[in-house]
Design a protein around this motif. Structure first.
Motif, short mmCIF file in Angstrom:
data_model
loop_
_atom_site.label_atom_id
_atom_site.label_comp_id
_atom_site.label_asym_id
_atom_site.label_seq_id
_atom_site.Cartn_x
_atom_site.Cartn_y
_atom_site.Cartn_z
N GLY A 219 0.79 -1.22 0.00
CA GLY A 219 0.00 0.00 0.00
C GLY A 219 0.82 1.27 0.00
O GLY A 219 1.52 1.57 0.96
N MET A 220 0.75 2.02 -1.09
CA MET A 220 1.31 3.37 -1.15
C MET A 220 0.16 4.34 -0.92
O MET A 220 -0.78 4.40 -1.71
CB MET A 220 1.97 3.63 -2.51
CG MET A 220 3.27 2.86 -2.71
SD MET A 220 4.57 3.44 -1.58
CE MET A 220 5.92 2.34 -2.05
N LYS B 228 3.15 7.62 1.50
CA LYS B 228 3.69 6.74 2.53
C LYS B 228 3.57 5.28 2.11
O LYS B 228 2.54 4.84 1.60
CB LYS B 228 2.95 6.94 3.85
CG LYS B 228 3.51 6.08 4.99
CD LYS B 228 2.82 6.37 6.31
CE LYS B 228 3.44 5.54 7.44
NZ LYS B 228 2.79 5.83 8.75
N ASN B 229 4.63 4.52 2.35
CA ASN B 229 4.60 3.08 2.16
C ASN B 229 4.06 2.46 3.44
O ASN B 229 4.75 2.38 4.45
CB ASN B 229 6.00 2.55 1.85
CG ASN B 229 6.02 1.03 1.67
OD1 ASN B 229 4.98 0.39 1.66
ND2 ASN B 229 7.21 0.48 1.54
N THR B 230 2.81 2.02 3.42
CA THR B 230 2.18 1.49 4.63
C THR B 230 2.58 0.04 4.90
O THR B 230 2.18 -0.52 5.92
CB THR B 230 0.65 1.59 4.52
OG1 THR B 230 0.20 0.83 3.39
CG2 THR B 230 0.21 3.03 4.37
N GLY C 152 9.83 0.35 4.17
CA GLY C 152 8.59 0.11 4.89
C GLY C 152 8.32 1.15 5.97
O GLY C 152 9.20 1.45 6.76
N GLY C 153 7.12 1.72 5.96
CA GLY C 153 6.75 2.72 6.96
C GLY C 153 7.28 4.11 6.69
O GLY C 153 6.97 5.05 7.43
N GLU C 154 8.08 4.27 5.63
CA GLU C 154 8.67 5.57 5.32
C GLU C 154 7.84 6.32 4.28
O GLU C 154 6.91 5.78 3.68
CB GLU C 154 10.10 5.39 4.80
CG GLU C 154 11.06 4.77 5.80
CD GLU C 154 11.22 5.65 7.04
OE1 GLU C 154 11.31 6.89 6.89
OE2 GLU C 154 11.24 5.09 8.16
N THR C 155 8.19 7.60 4.07
CA THR C 155 7.46 8.44 3.12
C THR C 155 8.38 8.94 2.01
O THR C 155 9.61 8.93 2.17
CB THR C 155 6.83 9.66 3.82
OG1 THR C 155 7.87 10.45 4.42
CG2 THR C 155 5.83 9.24 4.87
#
Length: 236
Positions: free
Chosen positions: A28-29, A50-52, A85-88
């Protein structure tokens, strides 16, 4: 053998469980907003994505013209980049129009995340989610209008509903409206009405009306309360 209501409910529940399980492994982006608003005056706009997911993915960003407007007004950078992962990631939309804009223009942007590693969960299904958002480019000096749909002029001309937008604003709305008070459904061909454009919508049956109920979207893409657009006199 006839299918009982209870059996249908069980099938629907099973389908929901399978769908939820598949989506739990989706890459998910997530864009920060549901609309990209670019100002010609500022020259560019930055969207945070964001990479969710918990693992790294490649973020692919691409622009697409609508069929009514083939001009390439923007470039996007970076078109491809790795996001942990988790970053934007900040994605920039840069205006490259050769002539000054006279009214708002509409494009689409796609954000897609491609996972860089396979899931360690047995029998899991990897799914990529492609986000498709509208991009609205506003000309220099154009004031923000929070209710652009009020500029629409709608006339009932026999069996045709004529929708005119002679304003400089893109109007976004649901593709179904209703004549009032008859309740006759009206189908819009697209989810938008472009500036300086006219739509001629054939009705399924003759109807008397004094307004058309439409369901617009705000500048930021959120559904707002319905609007009953009064009918104006029909003219050629």
């Amino acid at each position: 053998m006839p299918v009982s209501k209870k059996m249908v409910e069980r099938l629907m529940l099973a389908f929901s469980v399978v769908t939820a399980a598949s989506c739990s492994f989706a890459a998910g982006m997530q864009p920060a907003t549901s609309v990209v608003l670019v100002s010609e005056e500022q020259g560019e706009y930055g969207m945070v994505v964001k990479n969710t997911d918990a693992t790294a993915s490649l973020l692919y960003t691409s622009l697409e013209n609508i069929e009514e407007d083939p001009e390439k007004l923007l470039i996007v950078t970076p078109p491809v980049t790795r996001v942990e992962g988790g970053e934007t990631q900040l994605v920039r939309f840069i205006v490259q129009s050769k002539t000054p804009l006279k009214h708002q223009r509409l494009m689409r942007v796609y954000f897609e995340g491609i996972p860089l590693s396979k899931s360690k969960i047995p029998n899991s299904v990897g799914v990529t989610i492609r986000q498709n958002l509208p991009v609205i480019i506003s000309p220099k000096g154009l004031a923000v209008d929070s209710e652009p749909w009020k500029h629409l002029k709608i006339a009932l001309c026999g069996d045709t509903l004529r929708v005119t937008n002679d304003s400089p604003y893109v109007v976004r709305l649901a593709q179904q409206g209703k004549l009032q008070p008859s309740g006759l459904l009206v189908a819009f061909p697209k989810s938008y009405v472009l500036p300086q454009s006219r739509l001629n919508l054939k009705l399924t049956a003759p109807s008397k009306a004094n307004s058309v109920r439409i369901h617009p979207a705000s500048v930021y893409g959120y559904a707002v309360k319905h609007y009953d657009a009064p009918l104006v006199a029909c003219s050629l």
